[in-house]
Design an enzyme around this catalytic site. Structure first.
Site, mmCIF file in Angstrom:
data_model
loop_
_atom_site.group_PDB
_atom_site.id
_atom_site.type_symbol
_atom_site.label_atom_id
_atom_site.label_comp_id
_atom_site.label_asym_id
_atom_site.label_seq_id
_atom_site.Cartn_x
_atom_site.Cartn_y
_atom_site.Cartn_z
ATOM 1 N N HIS A 77 -5.204 -12.036 -0.555
ATOM 2 C CA HIS A 77 -6.481 -11.675 -1.180
ATOM 3 C C HIS A 77 -6.936 -12.731 -2.189
ATOM 4 O O HIS A 77 -7.934 -12.519 -2.885
ATOM 5 C CB HIS A 77 -6.387 -10.311 -1.868
ATOM 6 C CG HIS A 77 -6.349 -9.165 -0.904
ATOM 7 N ND1 HIS A 77 -7.400 -8.857 -0.064
ATOM 8 C CD2 HIS A 77 -5.370 -8.257 -0.626
ATOM 9 C CE1 HIS A 77 -7.079 -7.803 0.677
ATOM 10 N NE2 HIS A 77 -5.848 -7.419 0.356
ATOM 11 N N LYS B 236 0.818 -1.227 0.000
ATOM 12 C CA LYS B 236 0.000 0.000 0.000
ATOM 13 C C LYS B 236 0.844 1.266 0.000
ATOM 14 O O LYS B 236 0.310 2.363 -0.197
ATOM 15 C CB LYS B 236 -0.935 0.005 1.202
ATOM 16 C CG LYS B 236 -2.092 -0.984 1.068
ATOM 17 C CD LYS B 236 -3.048 -0.893 2.253
ATOM 18 C CE LYS B 236 -4.229 -1.836 2.069
ATOM 19 N NZ LYS B 236 -5.160 -1.777 3.228
#
Length: 530
Positions: free
Chosen positions: A447, A390
């Site tokens: 994910h 991120k």
């Protein structure tokens, strides 16, 4: 006569053994030489005991055992594996009972060290040349030629030969055990584990009981005892609570002497080894052999202490490397937290819950081939890097309070691939598995969905790394329970309903089951939810 062997005074050797003798102190008592008399005539036993009474060799007395048949002797040899000498008759329950026993000793018991002196009153039944050539015996005597002096000479010569053979065998076995134990010690990754391992290996090396203490010297360390106990076993386990030797003043004095003189001290029963390391740490080990140690055992312990020192240096370097890796991981996690203030406490909760779920699954024996000690040690710390990618996500997307549109969602999803690539490149600088390599697996795979509908690579089932399958559940669990810019916190009931409803599709069912048990039994490692 050898100065190391003694024969009783001619005028007094038939007197009672205890006349004029003081009871020796425990530290003076030495392990006796075991001599087995095998003969079917009781008078032979009596005469032999009288002739050998009071004899000692190297300050160790004789312990005379009796058997009246070959079968009885074989049973005693099975019970007493440290018999040094057998004085063996040939003709007992059968004409060749003694010779049969020789064969059974060497072949069935595989005992090649016990000395066997054949004594016969009927030499015609067992001709000397034939017996010497065909049977593994060490001497052949007729009963008539064994005077007291000759019996003494034969006994001492046999004990000396036995001692030499035992020393060679002890050295061989001891060195093998040292190599094996050193290998085991190199696998231990904490100081207290290492200390306990040392006690176990000394016990195995000397074939003694498990009573022992390993102590470390702490100079000028505030709040720590000068002599700190790292490991205890057997009779000393009660010292674990106090952590010092204040309840054992005599033993404490011996430890102090060892550290002061920087050498091992053998004052049976207070035997203490001294071990030093290259990083200036000092250790001492007390153990409790039944008898004073002989020269061979002390030499083996000297070699073992050198191996312990090398193994501890290896442990120290391992811990230093691991600390450096952990510092790197924390620094990277701090970097991510600097941009996303919601991740700080989140990653710490993820770390603890990841460890807890891994332990729960290991206890259920799920994926045993993957649940290695290395994996269990690193997966929690590595999990805090799951969202490191991120750092490349623009602020307007990362900090957006509302729902992301499709284009923004696509950019956000890139953080999994970016994080995996960043960590994989760094992991190449470290040989083998590391926090970085495991973190790369987690960043790139947490994910992914168990049914193959996740991102970025649409991996399915066990193609998704186990570390990532665990963190996938933990990440969603914590995110649902806590407030985010785009949502309010959920209740525990709704959170678990959501996660259980996606078991087998989004999540690995074994991971979900482990989490459900921790929640249901109120065993979560930290507080979750605002």
């Amino acid at each position: 006569m050898s100065q190391q062997a003694s024969l009783p005074d001619d005028d007094n050797w038939l007197l009672d053994d205890n006349d004029g003798e003081e009871t020796p102190r425990p530290s003076e008592v030495r392990k006796p030489w075991k001599v087995l008399i095998v003969d079917d005539e009781k008078d032979v036993h009596t005469a032999t005991r009288i002739a050998l009474r009071g004899i000692s060799y190297k300050e160790r007395p004789l312990e005379l055992l009796s058997a009246y048949s070959g079968a009885e002797a074989f049973q005693m040899l099975q019970q007493h594996q440290d018999i040094a000498l057998i004085m063996l008759d040939v003709v007992m329950e059968s004409e060749d009972a003694g010779l049969r026993l020789v064969h059974r000793i060497r072949e069935e018991l595989d005992n090649g060290v016990v000395r066997i002196v054949l004594r016969t009153g009927q030499p015609g039944q067992a001709p000397e040349q034939e017996v010497i050539l065909n049977y593994d015996i060490n001497d052949y005597k007729t009963k008539t030629e064994l005077t007291t002096q000759k019996l003494f000479t034969t006994t001492i010569a046999s004990l000396r030969a036995y001692e030499n053979l035992v020393s060679l065998e002890k050295n061989r076995q001891g060195l093998a055990k040292i190599l094996e134990s050193a290998s085991d010690l190199y696998q231990l990754h904490s100081l207290r584990e290492f200390a306990s391992g040392v006690l176990r290996q000394i016990s195995a090396l000397l074939d003694i009981g498990t009573d022992g203490i390993l102590c470390v010297r702490n100079d000028n360390m505030v709040g720590r005892p000068e002599l700190e106990i790292l490991a205890v076993s057997g009779a000393y386990e009660y010292l674990a609570e106090s952590g010092d030797l204040s309840n054992e003043p005599h033993l404490e004095a011996v430890f102090q002497q060892v550290f002061k003189e920087k050498r091992s001290i053998y004052q049976h029963p207070y035997d203490v080894l001294y071990i030093s390391s290259r990083n200036r740490r000092e250790f001492a080990v007390h153990f409790m052999p039944q008898w004073p140690l002989d020269a061979v055992e002390r030499d083996l312990l000297d070699v073992f202490c050198q191996r312990i020192s090398a193994a501890y240096d290896n442990l120290y370097l391992y811990n230093q490397l691991r600390s450096a890796q952990e510092a790197t991981v924390v620094a990277l996690a701090d970097l991510a937290e600097f941009r996303d203030t919601d991740t700080g406490d989140h990653v710490l909760r993820v770390q603890k819950l990841t460890d807890a779920i891994a332990e729960e699954m290991a206890g259920d024996n799920h994926y045993p081939e993957l649940m290695t000690r290395e994996f269990m040690d690193m997966v929690g710390m590595a999990s805090i890097l799951h969202d490191i990618g991120k750092v490349a996500t623009p602020d307007n997307i990362l900090l957006k309070p509302g729902k992301l549109d499709p284009d923004e969602r696509a950019i956000m999803e890139q953080h999994a691939t970016i994080g995996a690539q960043i960590l994989a490149k760094s992991a190449q600088l470290v040989e083998g598995a590391s926090y970085l390599s495991l973190g790369s697996e987690i960043a790139g795979g947490h994910h992914e969905h168990f049914d193959g509908n996740g991102y970025p690579n649409k991996l399915k089932g066990q193609d998704i790394p186990l570390s990532a399958r665990i963190v996938a559940v933990v990440d969603v669990f914590d995110a649902l329970l806590n407030k985010r810019p785009y949502k309010e916190p959920w209740s525990m009931e709704d959170t678990m309903k959501y996660i259980n409803g996606r078991s087998g599709t989004q999540f690995d069912p074994h991971v979900v089951a482990a989490l459900s048990r921790l929640v249901g039994e109120d065993r979560l490692p930290v507080q979750f939810g605002d």
